[in-house]
Design a protein around this motif. Structure first.
Motif, mmCIF file in Angstrom:
data_model
loop_
_atom_site.group_PDB
_atom_site.id
_atom_site.type_symbol
_atom_site.label_atom_id
_atom_site.label_comp_id
_atom_site.label_asym_id
_atom_site.label_seq_id
_atom_site.Cartn_x
_atom_site.Cartn_y
_atom_site.Cartn_z
ATOM 1 N N SER A 21 -108.485 -26.947 17.590
ATOM 2 C CA SER A 21 -107.886 -28.242 17.294
ATOM 3 C C SER A 21 -107.374 -28.319 15.865
ATOM 4 O O SER A 21 -106.583 -29.186 15.541
ATOM 5 N N ARG A 22 -107.795 -27.407 15.007
ATOM 6 C CA ARG A 22 -107.311 -27.380 13.627
ATOM 7 C C ARG A 22 -106.096 -26.484 13.456
ATOM 8 O O ARG A 22 -105.545 -26.400 12.379
ATOM 9 N N ARG A 23 -105.701 -25.801 14.493
ATOM 10 C CA ARG A 23 -104.517 -24.938 14.431
ATOM 11 C C ARG A 23 -103.259 -25.785 14.363
ATOM 12 O O ARG A 23 -103.233 -26.915 14.861
ATOM 13 N N PRO A 24 -102.192 -25.217 13.783
ATOM 14 C CA PRO A 24 -100.926 -25.960 13.777
ATOM 15 C C PRO A 24 -100.462 -26.195 15.214
ATOM 16 O O PRO A 24 -100.766 -25.411 16.110
ATOM 17 N N PRO A 25 -99.732 -27.274 15.447
ATOM 18 C CA PRO A 25 -99.239 -27.533 16.798
ATOM 19 C C PRO A 25 -98.284 -26.429 17.254
ATOM 20 O O PRO A 25 -97.681 -25.745 16.441
ATOM 21 N N ARG A 26 -98.163 -26.297 18.576
ATOM 22 C CA ARG A 26 -97.265 -25.311 19.168
ATOM 23 C C ARG A 26 -96.174 -26.055 19.922
ATOM 24 O O ARG A 26 -96.463 -26.982 20.675
ATOM 25 N N VAL A 27 -94.925 -25.634 19.706
ATOM 26 C CA VAL A 27 -93.801 -26.249 20.405
ATOM 27 C C VAL A 27 -92.998 -25.168 21.104
ATOM 28 O O VAL A 27 -92.986 -24.016 20.685
ATOM 29 N N ARG A 28 -92.326 -25.561 22.182
ATOM 30 C CA ARG A 28 -91.423 -24.648 22.884
ATOM 31 C C ARG A 28 -90.020 -24.912 22.350
ATOM 32 O O ARG A 28 -89.565 -26.049 22.323
ATOM 33 N N VAL A 29 -89.340 -23.840 21.935
ATOM 34 C CA VAL A 29 -88.023 -23.955 21.317
ATOM 35 C C VAL A 29 -87.067 -23.014 22.038
ATOM 36 O O VAL A 29 -87.421 -21.874 22.345
ATOM 37 N N ALA A 30 -85.847 -23.470 22.289
ATOM 38 C CA ALA A 30 -84.833 -22.649 22.953
ATOM 39 C C ALA A 30 -84.502 -21.423 22.101
ATOM 40 O O ALA A 30 -84.441 -21.506 20.869
ATOM 41 N N SER A 31 -84.254 -20.312 22.768
ATOM 42 C CA SER A 31 -83.959 -19.070 22.048
ATOM 43 C C SER A 31 -82.688 -19.177 21.213
ATOM 44 O O SER A 31 -82.580 -18.562 20.163
ATOM 45 N N ARG A 32 -81.721 -19.977 21.666
ATOM 46 C CA ARG A 32 -80.486 -20.124 20.880
ATOM 47 C C ARG A 32 -80.773 -20.805 19.549
ATOM 48 O O ARG A 32 -80.095 -20.538 18.562
ATOM 49 N N VAL A 33 -81.782 -21.668 19.494
ATOM 50 C CA VAL A 33 -82.200 -22.276 18.226
ATOM 51 C C VAL A 33 -82.918 -21.237 17.368
ATOM 52 O O VAL A 33 -82.654 -21.108 16.172
ATOM 53 N N MET A 34 -83.808 -20.488 17.989
ATOM 54 C CA MET A 34 -84.574 -19.484 17.250
ATOM 55 C C MET A 34 -83.690 -18.366 16.710
ATOM 56 O O MET A 34 -84.011 -17.776 15.678
ATOM 57 N N GLU A 109 -93.289 -21.168 20.846
ATOM 58 C CA GLU A 109 -93.200 -20.367 22.062
ATOM 59 C C GLU A 109 -91.742 -20.394 22.490
ATOM 60 O O GLU A 109 -91.123 -21.461 22.544
ATOM 61 N N THR A 110 -91.181 -19.221 22.766
ATOM 62 C CA THR A 110 -89.789 -19.151 23.176
ATOM 63 C C THR A 110 -89.576 -17.956 24.088
ATOM 64 O O THR A 110 -90.388 -17.033 24.124
ATOM 65 N N TYR A 111 -88.488 -18.007 24.831
ATOM 66 C CA TYR A 111 -88.066 -16.844 25.621
ATOM 67 C C TYR A 111 -87.149 -16.007 24.757
ATOM 68 O O TYR A 111 -86.345 -16.544 23.988
ATOM 69 N N TRP A 112 -87.263 -14.687 24.898
ATOM 70 C CA TRP A 112 -86.406 -13.777 24.140
ATOM 71 C C TRP A 112 -85.967 -12.690 25.112
ATOM 72 O O TRP A 112 -86.813 -12.041 25.714
ATOM 73 N N GLY A 113 -84.658 -12.523 25.289
ATOM 74 C CA GLY A 113 -84.198 -11.606 26.315
ATOM 75 C C GLY A 113 -83.034 -10.733 25.908
ATOM 76 O O GLY A 113 -82.299 -11.038 24.962
ATOM 77 N N TYR A 114 -82.879 -9.654 26.663
ATOM 78 C CA TYR A 114 -81.807 -8.685 26.461
ATOM 79 C C TYR A 114 -81.213 -8.301 27.811
ATOM 80 O O TYR A 114 -81.918 -8.243 28.812
ATOM 81 N N LYS A 115 -79.924 -8.014 27.810
ATOM 82 C CA LYS A 115 -79.227 -7.531 28.996
ATOM 83 C C LYS A 115 -78.815 -6.081 28.727
ATOM 84 O O LYS A 115 -78.134 -5.796 27.744
#
Length: 133
Positions: A21-34, A109-115
């Protein structure tokens, strides 16, 4: 296969422990933002064996970044094992700027992908490009 990356469940149904509970919050962010927060990193190399075998396709990871922008977990969710291994090698070199939420660095947390694709023009040549959600 993916070396130093931890393969932990990124979300769960149990309530957080007191230490969590003392850890920083976790958010989901789009890979295009990251993508705009990448400080350094490069596309994976296309394994020669995969090119010879005609192996193509997408490789997708769920990655977890700590509040400093370091990858602490990378879990493959799609892809051929040989291509996943090449991506994992590339991800080890990635570093992101911290993601700020209300001026506070948070875990992401984000998705990271390659084609991966093969061109038959002038012989078999492999091409790797980023996939964005």
């Amino acid at each position: 296969m993916l070396g130093a990356f931890a393969f932990a469940q990124l979300s769960g149904s149990e309530p957080p422990k007191e230490s969590e509970s003392r850890r920083p919050p976790r958010v989901r962010v789009a890979s295009r933002v990251m993508r705009g927060l990448v400080e350094h990193g490069a596309l994976p190399s296309y394994p020669e064996q995969a090119i010879r075998d005609g192996m193509e396709g997408d490789v997708i990871f769920v990655i977890l970044l700590d509040e400093t922008g370091r990858i602490v977990s990378a879990r493959p969710v799609e892809g051929e094992p040989l291509l996943v291994a090449a991506c994992a090698d590339a991800l080890r070199a990635y570093r992101f700027s911290p993601f700020l939420l209300n001026a506070v660095a948070v875990q992401v947390e984000t998705y990271w992908g390659y084609k991966f694709s093969i061109s038959s023009e002038s012989g078999k040549r492999g091409r790797v490009e980023r996939i964005e959600e």
